[in-house]
Design an enzyme around this catalytic site. Structure first.
Site, PDB file in Angstrom:
ATOM      1  N   ARG A 149      -5.958   2.683  -1.487  1.00 42.88           N
ATOM      2  CA  ARG A 149      -4.591   2.045  -1.653  1.00 42.88           C
ATOM      3  C   ARG A 149      -3.956   1.961  -0.770  1.00 42.88           C
ATOM      4  NH1 ARG A 149      -7.695   0.341  -5.006  1.00 42.88           N
ATOM      5  NH2 ARG A 149      -7.604   0.303  -7.189  1.00 42.88           N
ATOM      6  N   GLU A 178       0.369  -7.541  -0.816  1.00 42.00           N
ATOM      7  CA  GLU A 178      -0.889  -8.304  -0.388  1.00 42.00           C
ATOM      8  C   GLU A 178      -0.227  -9.864  -1.165  1.00 42.00           C
ATOM      9  OE1 GLU A 178      -4.222  -6.588  -1.851  1.00 42.00           O
ATOM     10  OE2 GLU A 178      -3.895  -4.683  -0.670  1.00 42.00           O
ATOM     11  N   HIS A 195      -8.593  -7.173   1.454  1.00 38.99           N
ATOM     12  CA  HIS A 195      -8.836  -6.410   0.295  1.00 38.99           C
ATOM     13  C   HIS A 195     -10.218  -6.811  -0.253  1.00 38.99           C
ATOM     14  CE1 HIS A 195      -6.593  -4.152  -3.151  1.00 38.99           C
ATOM     15  NE2 HIS A 195      -7.995  -3.826  -3.275  1.00 38.99           N
TER      16      HIS A 195
END
Length: 235
Positions: A149, A178, A195
């Site tokens: 994370r 993001e 990601h």
């Protein structure tokens, strides 16, 4: 509100990406690609996993998966830290995979590892865990890797450490915000991915299938197979 999730569906993809980023960091693969595109040919000398100490923060599904993949490379040592009692898991990995693996306090992991890889959930205790003070404990030739994370790593402190060459490099697949638009993009000694930890065809299909199955279980009054209970972290 009842919550169910699909952690097992994505684990294989995240573990493989983590291994790929370890190899990229150790052998400068992305850097060499940029070098050739810019007309250069420096042939950097990297290091091998077999002669490296790998530090792992968190030893859950992904941490264990990464350790299994690393077993084929026979790392010099794997040091792991987790808030849970993982002694039985460590013993299993020693016996089944022949790994030189043991529990270590975080401070030892920071100070002796060639690479520290993060596999923790985001909680009030882990938010900003890897900050300036922690990075100052790293060896100057060490790497940081985060596929867990984004907010576990303090990005501004990491920027300063990388820019000042206080650590050798880093790889991030996750970010506090993001899509990522921050200053880390300016640096050459970091690998940034979008990601994509769960982004393999089979794992995305498994996520969607398991989610649909849980929704049907809920509406049909059946037991939820992957219900979250007493979770104090963040997804």
């Amino acid at each position: 509100i009842r919550v169910s999730y699909t952690p097992d569906a994505v684990t294989p993809a995240v573990t493989e990406l983590t291994l790929g980023l370890i190899l990229d960091l150790f052998r400068d693969i992305s850097y060499c690609d940029r070098e050739i595109r810019n007309g250069n040919w420096s042939r950097p000398v990297g290091r091998r996993i077999e002669h490296s100490v790998i530090g792992m923060l968190g030893f859950g599904r992904v941490g264990k998966g990464v350790a299994r993949l690393l077993s084929s490379f026979r790392p010099k040592q794997i040091l792991v830290n987790d808030i849970k009692d993982i002694q039985k898991d460590i013993l299993l990995f020693r016996e089944k995979f022949g790994l030189n693996i043991r529990f270590a306090e975080k401070e030892e992991i920071y100070s002796v590892s060639d690479l520290v890889t993060v596999h923790m959930p985001l909680t009030s205790e882990t938010r900003g865990l890897v900050n300036r003070d922690v990075l100052h404990l790293f060896r100057k030739d060490a790497f940081l890797l985060n596929t867990a994370r984004g907010e576990i790593v303090h990005e501004n402190d990491l920027y300063d450490s990388l820019k000042n060459r206080e650590i050798q490099g880093a790889a991030l697949d996750v970010f506090s915000e993001e899509p990522y638009k921050g200053r880390l993009r300016e640096l050459e000694n970091i690998i940034l991915t979008e990601h994509i930890g769960s982004c393999s065809v089979d794992c995305r299909i498994a996520m969607e299938r398991e989610s649909a199955e849980e929704a049907l279980n809920f509406f049909e009054g059946k037991k939820l197979l992957r219900e979250v209970e007493n979770y104090d972290g963040e997804f």
